[in-house]
Design a protein around this motif. Structure first.
Motif, short mmCIF file in Angstrom:
data_model
loop_
_atom_site.label_atom_id
_atom_site.label_comp_id
_atom_site.label_asym_id
_atom_site.label_seq_id
_atom_site.Cartn_x
_atom_site.Cartn_y
_atom_site.Cartn_z
N ARG A 96 0.90 -0.98 0.20
CA ARG A 96 -0.06 -0.03 0.08
C ARG A 96 0.89 1.22 -0.13
O ARG A 96 1.90 1.38 0.95
CB ARG A 96 -1.02 0.10 1.37
CG ARG A 96 -1.91 1.27 1.26
CD ARG A 96 -2.49 1.21 2.55
NE ARG A 96 -3.38 2.39 2.93
CZ ARG A 96 -4.62 2.47 2.36
NH1 ARG A 96 -5.27 1.40 2.16
NH2 ARG A 96 -5.41 3.46 2.53
N THR A 105 -3.61 7.07 -3.38
CA THR A 105 -3.37 5.60 -2.51
C THR A 105 -3.47 4.59 -3.57
O THR A 105 -4.33 4.51 -4.51
CB THR A 105 -4.70 5.56 -1.56
OG1 THR A 105 -4.69 6.78 -0.74
CG2 THR A 105 -4.40 4.31 -0.93
N LEU A 107 -3.11 0.52 -3.67
CA LEU A 107 -3.31 -0.75 -2.88
C LEU A 107 -3.09 -1.90 -3.96
O LEU A 107 -3.92 -2.07 -5.19
CB LEU A 107 -4.57 -0.83 -2.34
CG LEU A 107 -4.73 -2.07 -1.55
CD1 LEU A 107 -3.79 -2.40 -0.42
CD2 LEU A 107 -6.14 -2.29 -1.04
#
Length: 703
Positions: A150, A162, A164
């Motif tokens: 992450r 972000t 992931l």
């Protein structure tokens, strides 16, 4: 999930208390002063590098690192005005690893933080990363791998992206047979807008091989399948310029296969200076098959338009003669064409081609011109840019790939080897429920090698590739190659090779090319080695009715004059004839080179390189390079190096010369001091050369 630095620093201090002897603390100090055309730049920096590890038990180990840098820069203009700025970077990292007979694991957290200040303005950025990986390999059972990471970014206290990523893989091997299944899941979120891009890919693979006891028969086969889906949530914004990792270029008449070279001048934001890619008329060295591309890096976004800027403006009639085809690749080697003669326009006032790309998302994208203006003046591409909407990828894109490959090698005797390779693939792509591509790929290759005598060997190979896209086009490519080699005696080798390539598009022949080469290598008296080579090639493009032939002759010699001295000589001559549209051009180039290396002792060496280009479409003249290395002390505590380079330039940049002197003094086993001085001079079209002098001092100490 955020690895706070307040937690990382105490952990690093605890590690320092029990660090092993092989761990280190390193400090590096740098000072650099450069004067260029009246502008003085002074830079100072201090780097601290810390690493420590500690074994918790027989299975687990904890390791910590921390790298910090403080930099200060000041620039004084010729009018005496000074501007200054500072930058501080910091990157602590903690890693926990475990290893046993059945499993291995790794967990890590790090934070990369940067703060920059210049005058009254300041910027800061943070990137936090969490990583975990677990591998479980029980005896006689499939191996399981689970991995996740992450990444979170922010700038100025505002959350950015972000990312992931998760991978699950199950793999099993029995003797020469293996099978695997894998899922890759990636979710990118732009925190400021709530926009998301979600990519899921499922993969399956099967591999096997067989070899008879005598080795006379070898067979192998593989089967692979993958399905990738990409979706996007959020409202796309207006068109904006996308960040690029690199610019790319190659002159290649077979754009479906072959890598492009890095050209930083394509993305340097200098639209006025050409990047050395000629696309103008015949007299200026222009033509077709200019492969001009871009690298988006590891996180590609959807590209809706490509902008190609030119250093000189075309007229509207000249620009209208250009057509551009679009290709994509994941590895900068194997390319797939997505559009033939894509929709494009040329904006004369802005000196740029605007090529519509339809939102494609690929790391490597290139455009290749299939036609051009033969009467245009000298024009170079100066910049490439990509435009896309915020978020990039389009909704509901699904790509499926299935491929089967097999090979068979038969060796009935020690002298004869026959092989067969075949492959079948199916590639489809759906966009918003509509199939946009349905391609079947067939590959067949047969060949044989034969060595009936110790002094003779021969081989032949034939390949056929058929790419049939039911919704777009069908492309067939055939190639043949032959080789014949002789070892006339232990000091003389002679070989011949020939290649033929043909390409059809929708049943119509588009391209044919052939070449033949000969090479002779001889080891003469006193270990003098000489090589003579010659190549004759020709190609014909049926689409543009362009006929090209070339001849290359080269000779090189390597001679050890004495035990501590070597001499290298080489010469090459090239001739290229092109006929297109009733106009014929002939271009000749010639180059010669010499190199001398002298190493009278282990502590001293000297190298000189001299290249002479009397005839070329590019720069001509003499280029020189000299390098001296000297270690006056027997223990190597003091090292002196000096180099001088003088290169011929282009019509735009002119000739250049640079000199470098460096002294390294090793104060003790873990510390050294470097003093470096550089002088450079670059000719310009104004007649006044540009000069720069730079001095740098570096001190490095390991504890």
């Amino acid at each position: 999930m955020e690895p706070d630095r307040r937690l990382l620093l105490p952990a690093l201090l605890l590690l320092a208390a029990g660090c092993a002897t092989q761990d280190r603390v390193r400090t590096i100090g740098d000072w650099n002063r450069t004067r260029s055309d009246g502008t003085v730049t002074e830079e100072k920096s201090v780097i601290g590098d810390f690493a420590a590890s500690r074994s918790l038990n027989s299975v687990w180990e904890l390791r910590g690192t921390d790298r910090s840098q403080l930099s200060d820069q000041s620039v004084t203009a010729p009018n005496g005005v000074t501007s200054s700025g500072t930058q501080e970077t910091h990157q602590p990292r903690l890693t926990l690893t475990g290893l046993s007979d059945l499993w291995e694991a790794e967990f890590s957290a790090d934070r990369a933080q940067s703060d920059s200040r210049s005058g009254a303005s300041s910027t800061d950025s943070v990137r936090d990363t969490l990583f975990s990986r677990l591998v479980y390999r029980p005896d006689g059972l499939p191996t399981l791998t689970l991995q996740a990471d992450r990444i979170e970014t922010s700038a100025g206290g505002v959350s950015g992206l972000t990312d992931l990523r998760r991978i699950a893989r199950l793999e099993h091997t029995i003797d020469s047979f293996s099978v695997f299944v894998e899922r890759y899941d990636r979710l990118e979120t732009v925190e400021s807008t709530g926009e998301e891009q979600h990519q899921v890919e499922d993969r399956f693979g099967l591999n096997g091989s067989y070899q008879s006891e005598e080795g006379a028969l070898t067979a192998s086969g593989s089967l692979s399948w993958s399905e990738q889906s990409r979706t996007q949530r959020g409202t796309p914004g207006d068109f904006g310029q996308l960040p690029l990792a690199d610019g790319l270029y190659a002159l290649d008449s077979t754009p479906t296969l072959g890598g492009l070279d890095s050209v930083g001048g394509l993305i340097d934001n200098n639209r006025a200076a050409g990047a050395g890619i000629q696309i103008g008329g015949v007299a200026a060295g222009g033509g077709v098959d200019r492969n001009i591309g871009l690298d988006q890096g590891l996180v590609p976004r959807g590209v809706d338009r490509i902008l190609l800027y030119t250093d000189v403006a075309f007229t509207a009639s000249e620009a209208a003669q250009f057509n551009w085809s679009l290709y994509v690749s994941n590895d900068n080697l194997s390319w797939s064409r997505t559009q033939f003669n894509a929709i494009s326009d040329y904006e004369v006032a802005r000196q740029r081609f605007v090529i519509q790309t339809g939102g494609i998302a690929s790391r490597y994208i290139k455009v290749v011109n299939t036609s051009y203006s033969a009467t245009a003046p000298a024009v170079e591409v100066s910049e490439i840019r990509a435009l896309g909407r915020d978020g990039g990828l389009e909704d509901g894109t699904v790509a499926r790939r299935t491929r089967a490959d097999g090979s068979l090698v038969l060796s009935p005797t020690d002298d004869l080897r026959v092989y067969l390779e075949a492959g079948l693939g199916v590639n489809t792509q759906d966009q918003d429920g509509i199939t946009t591509s349905d391609e079947t790929v067939r590959r067949v290759s047969v060949g044989a090698s034969y060595s009936p005598l110790d002094w003779m060997s021969a081989s032949v190979r034939a390949s056929d590739e058929d790419r049939d896209d039911a919704l777009n086009e069908r492309r067939v490519r055939r190639s043949y190659s032959e080789f014949l080699g002789f070892v006339l005696n232990p000091r003389w080798n002679l070989d011949f090779s020939a290649n033929q390539v043909g390409e059809d598009l929708d049943g119509v022949q588009r391209l044919k090319s052939d070449s033949i080469s000969a090479r002779s290598t001889a080891s003469l008296i006193h270990d003098i080695a000489a090589t003579l080579s010659a190549t004759q090639s020709s190609s014909y493009d049926f689409e543009s009715a362009r006929d090209t032939s070339s001849r290359i002759i080269g000779v090189s010699t390597h001679a050890p004059i004495r035990q501590d001295m070597e001499l290298r000589l080489n010469h090459e001559r090239t001739s290229v004839d092109t006929e297109e549209g009733g106009a014929r051009t002939e271009v000749e180039s010639e180059s010669s080179g010499a190199g001398l290396t002298w190493y009278p002792t282990d502590a001293f060496s000297f190298r000189a390189e001299l290249d002479w280009v009397p005839k070329s479409v590019g720069p001509t003249g003499i280029s020189q390079a000299y390098l001296v290395n000297w270690q006056p002390l027997s223990g190597g505590e003091l090292v002196f190096q000096f180099s001088l380079n003088r290169r011929q330039g282009t019509a735009l940049s002119g000739a250049s010369q640079s000199s470098l002197a460096q002294v390294r003094w090793r104060l003790r086993q873990r510390a050294y001091l470097d003093l470096t001085a550089i002088w450079s001079e670059q000719a310009s079209s104004t007649g006044e050369p540009s000069r720069a002098q730079s001095t740098a001092l570096t001190l490095s100490v390991d504890f």
